[in-house]
Design a protein around this motif. Structure first.
Motif, PDB file in Angstrom:
ATOM      1  N   PHE A   1       0.835  -1.216   0.000  1.00  0.00           N
ATOM      2  CA  PHE A   1       0.000   0.000   0.000  1.00  0.00           C
ATOM      3  C   PHE A   1       0.865   1.261   0.000  1.00  0.00           C
ATOM      4  CE2 PHE A   1      -4.548  -0.533  -0.146  1.00  0.00           C
ATOM      5  CZ  PHE A   1      -4.650  -1.920  -0.131  1.00  0.00           C
ATOM      6  N   ALA A   2       2.057   1.166   0.567  1.00  0.00           N
ATOM      7  CA  ALA A   2       2.973   2.319   0.482  1.00  0.00           C
ATOM      8  C   ALA A   2       3.378   2.520  -0.985  1.00  0.00           C
ATOM      9  CB  ALA A   2       4.200   2.067   1.356  1.00  0.00           C
ATOM     10  N   ASN A   3       3.589   1.407  -1.695  1.00  0.00           N
ATOM     11  CA  ASN A   3       3.928   1.518  -3.127  1.00  0.00           C
ATOM     12  C   ASN A   3       2.751   2.140  -3.894  1.00  0.00           C
ATOM     13  OD1 ASN A   3       6.174   0.106  -2.306  1.00  0.00           O
ATOM     14  ND2 ASN A   3       5.570  -1.844  -3.220  1.00  0.00           N
ATOM     15  N   ILE A   4       1.542   1.737  -3.507  1.00  0.00           N
ATOM     16  CA  ILE A   4       0.341   2.286  -4.169  1.00  0.00           C
ATOM     17  C   ILE A   4       0.231   3.792  -3.910  1.00  0.00           C
ATOM     18  CG2 ILE A   4      -2.197   2.329  -4.029  1.00  0.00           C
ATOM     19  CD1 ILE A   4      -2.094  -0.748  -3.716  1.00  0.00           C
ATOM     20  N   ALA A   5       0.563   4.195  -2.687  1.00  0.00           N
ATOM     21  CA  ALA A   5       0.432   5.618  -2.327  1.00  0.00           C
ATOM     22  C   ALA A   5       1.300   6.511  -3.221  1.00  0.00           C
ATOM     23  CB  ALA A   5       0.799   5.815  -0.856  1.00  0.00           C
ATOM     24  N   GLU A   6       2.427   5.969  -3.671  1.00  0.00           N
ATOM     25  CA  GLU A   6       3.282   6.763  -4.591  1.00  0.00           C
ATOM     26  C   GLU A   6       2.525   7.061  -5.882  1.00  0.00           C
ATOM     27  OE1 GLU A   6       7.022   4.885  -5.398  1.00  0.00           O
ATOM     28  OE2 GLU A   6       7.472   4.757  -3.245  1.00  0.00           O
ATOM     29  N   VAL A   7       1.775   6.058  -6.358  1.00  0.00           N
ATOM     30  CA  VAL A   7       1.039   6.239  -7.620  1.00  0.00           C
ATOM     31  C   VAL A   7      -0.147   7.179  -7.415  1.00  0.00           C
ATOM     32  CG1 VAL A   7      -0.336   5.062  -9.394  1.00  0.00           C
ATOM     33  CG2 VAL A   7       1.740   4.002  -8.505  1.00  0.00           C
ATOM     34  N   THR A   8      -0.927   6.935  -6.355  1.00  0.00           N
ATOM     35  CA  THR A   8      -2.114   7.779  -6.153  1.00  0.00           C
ATOM     36  C   THR A   8      -1.688   9.216  -5.848  1.00  0.00           C
ATOM     37  OG1 THR A   8      -2.220   7.023  -3.855  1.00  0.00           O
ATOM     38  CG2 THR A   8      -3.663   5.924  -5.414  1.00  0.00           C
ATOM     39  N   GLY A   9      -0.531   9.356  -5.219  1.00  0.00           N
ATOM     40  CA  GLY A   9      -0.005  10.692  -4.943  1.00  0.00           C
ATOM     41  C   GLY A   9       0.260  11.452  -6.232  1.00  0.00           C
ATOM     42  N   ARG A  10       0.760  10.732  -7.223  1.00  0.00           N
ATOM     43  CA  ARG A  10       1.088  11.391  -8.495  1.00  0.00           C
ATOM     44  C   ARG A  10      -0.145  11.625  -9.352  1.00  0.00           C
ATOM     45  NH1 ARG A  10       4.972   8.160 -11.703  1.00  0.00           N
ATOM     46  NH2 ARG A  10       4.859   6.676  -9.999  1.00  0.00           N
ATOM     47  N   SER A  11      -1.080  10.638  -9.335  1.00  0.00           N
ATOM     48  CA  SER A  11      -2.243  10.766 -10.237  1.00  0.00           C
ATOM     49  C   SER A  11      -3.368  11.562  -9.591  1.00  0.00           C
ATOM     50  CB  SER A  11      -2.773   9.381 -10.615  1.00  0.00           C
ATOM     51  OG  SER A  11      -3.338   8.758  -9.467  1.00  0.00           O
ATOM     52  N   GLY A  12      -3.341  11.610  -8.257  1.00  0.00           N
ATOM     53  CA  GLY A  12      -4.423  12.300  -7.548  1.00  0.00           C
ATOM     54  C   GLY A  12      -5.738  11.535  -7.605  1.00  0.00           C
ATOM     55  N   ALA A  13      -5.683  10.250  -7.983  1.00  0.00           N
ATOM     56  CA  ALA A  13      -6.928   9.464  -8.114  1.00  0.00           C
ATOM     57  C   ALA A  13      -6.754   8.100  -7.452  1.00  0.00           C
ATOM     58  CB  ALA A  13      -7.262   9.282  -9.592  1.00  0.00           C
ATOM     59  N   TYR A  14      -7.702   7.746  -6.598  1.00  0.00           N
ATOM     60  CA  TYR A  14      -7.690   6.409  -5.998  1.00  0.00           C
ATOM     61  C   TYR A  14      -8.367   5.435  -6.943  1.00  0.00           C
ATOM     62  CZ  TYR A  14      -6.316   8.510  -1.562  1.00  0.00           C
ATOM     63  OH  TYR A  14      -5.643   9.176  -0.582  1.00  0.00           O
TER      64      TYR A  14
END
Ligand code: UTP
Length: 406
Positions: A127-140
Motif C-alpha cells: 500500500f505504500a507503493n500504491i500511495a506513490e502512484v495515487t499521490g502522483r495521479s491524484g486518483a484512488y
C-alpha cells in the motif's frame, strides 16, 4: 445428497475412502460430509492421468518494450497512464488467496512482518507503493482483493484493524476464490478430519470468474473500468497500477501485458513469456527444454529472455469474452495435513497434490501480450521462502537498497 448416492458416486471414481469414518460422525457432520462430496468436481482428477505434462509448441520471442525503451519514452507513457487512472479506467486485483506453505506462517502471507526494527507487513509495504502512484495521479483506483476460505477472515480483520492502510475503504473490495480437494500421491482424495475433506485454494487462475461470481462485475461496468492490473501478494517491490506500464500497454494496442525481468541465467526458475504457435504463452521453467532456454541472439542476449513477475494488465472486454474457456489444471506437490487411522498428521514432506488453475494460462486466451521490461532490483523482490532464494532475507535486502527503512 443421501448416503447411497454418495457411495455410488465415490465408487464410480474410486474414492470410497472418504466415507471410512462416516459411522462415527454425528448427524450434522454426516450431512456436511455428504454435501462436500456432492460439490467435488471430479473432472480435475483427469489431469492426474496425463501426469500434468504439456507439449511445448513452436516458440518465438514476444513483442517487448525493453527497460531502455521505457526510459526513452517514460514521460509519454506516464502521461497516458495517469490520464487512464484519472478517468477511472484501471483497477487493481490483488491475488492473496494462496496458502504460502513455503513461507510456513499460519497467517495470510500479506500479514507477514517484513520489518526489522518496526512492524511492516507485506500488505502495508504494497500500500505504500500504491500511495506513490495515487499521490502522483491524484486518483484512488478500485482494489479487488482475492482471498480464500483459508485466510479470508484474518485478512479482512487485518485490513479493518489497520484502517485499510489509509486507503479509502469504499474502494477496497474482498472476494473469495474457490477451493478444490487435495489428494495423495496415488490420486486418492484426502480427509483432513473424519468428516472434512482436505480442501485447498484452487490456484490463482480462477480470479476473474470468482470476481464475477461475487457480483463485482457490476462495479466494473458501473465505474467504466476497462483494465485490471493483477498482481501477487508476495512481491514487496510490486508497482501497482504503474502509470508507465499502463501507458506502454495502451500505446501498444495489445489486450494484455506483463511486467517482466531479464533472466539472470538460462536456468533461472521463472516462467518465460514468449509466443507459442503464434499465441502469447508463459512456459514454466520446468517445462522449458534446456536447449531452447540457452539459445542466444547474435548480441549475446538470451532469445527467450523475459521472466514474468506476476504483474499483468488484462483488458476487461477480452476477459468477458474468454470467461467460459476452460483453463488447464496443474498439479502441485504440497504438504497436505490429513487423517490416518483416526489420527491427524501434519506432514514434514510433500505428501499430496493440489489442483490449481494458473493466471499464466489466461495469457494464451488474450490473442496478444506485450512484455514490459522492468529493472529487477527496483521491482522484483519475491517472498516465497523463509531463507535462501526468493526469501524474506533477499526481499529485505532489496527493500533496503530501495530506500525503505526496515
Ligand atoms: P504461489 O504460487 O507462490 O502460491 O502464489 P502460495 O500458495 O502463495 O505459496 P506456496 O506455493 O504454498 O508456498 C502466487 C500468488 O498467487 C496467489 C498467492 O496468494 C500469491 O499472490 N494465489 C495462489 C492465490 O491467490 N490463490 C491460490 O490458490 C494460489
Amino acid at each position: 445428497m443421501n448416503l447411497e448416492k454418495a457411495q455410488q458416486i465415490l465408487r464410480e471414481h474410486g474414492q470410497e475412502q472418504l466415507l471410512q469414518y462416516y459411522g462415527e460422525l454425528d448427524e450434522g457432520q454426516k450431512q456436511s460430509l455428504l454435501s462436500q462430496i456432492e460439490s467435488i468436481n471430479f473432472s480435475v482428477f483427469h489431469s492426474l492421468d496425463k501426469g500434468g505434462e504439456r507439449k511445448i509448441g513452436n516458440l518465438t520471442p514476444v513483442p517487448a518494450v525493453t527497460a531502455a525503451d521505457v526510459e526513452h519514452r517514460r514521460e509519454e507513457y506516464e502521461e497516458l497512464g495517469i490520464a487512464a487512472l484519472k478517468a477511472g479506467k484501471v483497477a487493481a486485483v490483488l491475488l492473496a488467496g494462496g496458502q504460502g506453505t513455503r513461507l510456513g506462517s499460519d497467517d495470510p502471507k500479506g500479514m507477514f512482518n517484513i520489518g526489522i526494527t518496526r512492524e511492516l507487513s507485506i500488505f502495508e509495504q504494497q500500500f505504500a507503493n500504491i500511495a506513490e502512484v495515487t499521490g502522483r495521479s491524484g486518483a484512488y483506483f478500485h482494489i479487488f482483493i482475492m482471498t480464500s476460505d483459508v485466510n479470508n477472515e484474518k485478512t479482512v480483520a487485518f485490513f479493518k484493524r489497520k484502517n485499510y492502510f489509509g486507503y479509502p475503504q469504499e474502494k477496497v473490495h474482498f472476494f473469495v476464490q474457490e477451493m478444490a480437494p487435495a489428494c495423495d500421491l496415488n490420486g486418492k482424495i484426502l480427509l483432513e478430519d473424519k468428516g472434512r475433506i482436505a480442501m485447498s485454494p484452487n490456484g490463482n487462475g480462477g480470479w476473474y470468474s470468482s470476481l464475477i461470481k461475487n457480483g463485482d462485475g457490476e462495479i466494473l461496468s458501473r465505474e467504466g473500468i476497462e483494465w485490471l492490473n493483477v498482481y501477487s501478494v508476495d512481491n514487496v517491490l510490486q508497482r501497482i497500477c504503474d502509470p508507465v506500464f499502463i501507458g506502454a500497454t495502451l500505446k501498444s494496442g495489445c489486450n494484455c501485458s506483463a511486467k517482466v525481468v531479464k533472466k539472470v541465467s538460462p536456468d533461472e526458475k521463472v516462467g518465460v513469456l514468449c509466443m507459442e504457435d503464434g499465441k502469447p504463452a508463459i512456459v514454466e521453467y520446468y517445462e522449458m527444454p534446456a536447449e531452447i532456454a540457452s539459445i542466444r541472439r547474435p548480441d549475446g542476449e538470451l532469445k527467450f529472455a523475459y521472466g514474468v513477475t506476476l504483474n499483468y494488465l488484462f483488458k476487461v472486454e477480452l476477459l468477458n469474452k474468454t470467461i467460459d474457456k476452460k483453463l488447464p489444471v496443474h498439479l502441485s506437490l504440497k504438504k497436505v495435513p490429513f487423517i490416518k487411522d483416526g489420527i491427524k498428521v501434519k506432514p514434514e514432506q510433500p505428501n499430496g497434490y493440489k489442483f490449481e488453475y494458473l493466471v499464466l494460462d489466461m495469457i494464451k486466451l488474450m490473442e496478444n501480450c506485450l512484455a514490459v521490461e522492468v529493472v529487477r532490483e527496483r521491482e522484483f523482490a519475491p517472498v516465497k521462502n523463509r531463507t535462501g532464494v526468493d526469501s524474506v532475507d533477499t526481499a529485505r535486502a532489496l527493500l533496503v537498497k530501495n530506500g525503505v527503512k526496515l
